[in-house]
Design a protein around this motif. Structure first.
Motif, PDB file in Angstrom:
ATOM      1  N   CYS A 126      -5.181  -1.719   6.996  1.00  0.00           N
ATOM      2  CA  CYS A 126      -4.201  -2.488   7.761  1.00  0.00           C
ATOM      3  C   CYS A 126      -4.314  -2.185   9.253  1.00  0.00           C
ATOM      4  O   CYS A 126      -4.112  -3.060  10.087  1.00  0.00           O
ATOM      5  CB  CYS A 126      -2.787  -2.211   7.262  1.00  0.00           C
ATOM      6  N   HIS A 183       0.811  -1.218   0.000  1.00  0.00           N
ATOM      7  CA  HIS A 183       0.000   0.000   0.000  1.00  0.00           C
ATOM      8  C   HIS A 183       0.843   1.267   0.000  1.00  0.00           C
ATOM      9  O   HIS A 183       0.303   2.366   0.048  1.00  0.00           O
ATOM     10  CB  HIS A 183      -0.945   0.003   1.216  1.00  0.00           C
ATOM     11  N   CYS A 217      -2.106   1.976   6.753  1.00  0.00           N
ATOM     12  CA  CYS A 217      -3.286   2.538   6.115  1.00  0.00           C
ATOM     13  C   CYS A 217      -4.514   2.094   6.918  1.00  0.00           C
ATOM     14  O   CYS A 217      -4.415   1.259   7.812  1.00  0.00           O
ATOM     15  CB  CYS A 217      -3.385   2.074   4.658  1.00  0.00           C
TER      16      CYS A 217
HETATM   17 ZN   LIG Z   1      -2.073  -1.093   4.256  1.00  0.00          ZN
END
Ligand SMILES: [Zn+2]
Length: 120
Positions: free
Chosen positions: A32, A22, A29
Motif C-alpha cells: 500500500c 491487510h 503495509c
Molecule cells: Zn496494505
C-alpha cells in the motif's frame, strides 16, 4: 480541487483499505505504501494541476495498468466506507463526481453511447 487536498483524500482511502484488508493499523503495509507513493507521484505530475476533478473522474487515466487495478480496488473498498470514517470528504467526492457526470452528459448530448452503464 487542490492537488494537496486530493492527495490527502487518496491517502485516507488507502489507509482505510490497508486497515481493513491487510490489518495494518498504524502504517501502510509495503504494498500500500508503494501504491500511495505512486499515486502521489502521478498526481504531482498531472498536467491539469489544481484545475482538475478527482483522478477517478479524469479522462487521462495516467496510471500504469497494475497500479490502476490496485487503486481501483482501493476505491471500491474504501468508497462506501469513507461515508463512515470521513463523511465530509466522502460527500464532497460524491458531489464532485455528480457535477462531473452531469457535465459529461451535457457534452455527450445527442451522441448515443453504447455501454453507458457503469460497471461496478
Ligand atoms: Zn496494505
Amino acid at each position: 480541487m487542490r492537488k494537496e487536498k486530493e492527495i490527502e483524500v487518496v491517502k485516507l482511502m488507502i489507509d482505510v483499505y490497508c486497515r481493513g484488508k491487510h490489518k495494518h493499523k498504524k502504517e501502510l503495509c509495503e504494498e500500500c505504501e508503494e501504491l500511495w507513493q505512486y499515486a502521489k507521484a502521478r498526481r504531482e505530475k498531472c498536467p491539469f494541476g489544481d484545475e482538475k476533478t478527482f483522478c477517478s473522474n479524469c479522462k487521462i487515466h495516467c496510471y500504469k495498468p497494475s497500479m490502476r487495478e490496485k487503486i481501483a480496488k482501493v476505491m471500491r473498498y474504501s468508497g462506501p466506507r469513507m461515508m463512515f470514517y470521513h463523511p465530509v470528504i466522502a460527500f464532497k467526492h460524491v458531489a464532485e463526481t455528480m457535477k462531473y457526470k452531469r457535465k459529461a452528459k451535457k457534452e455527450q448530448k445527442g451522441v448515443k453511447v453504447k455501454n453507458d452503464k457503469e460497471k461496478d
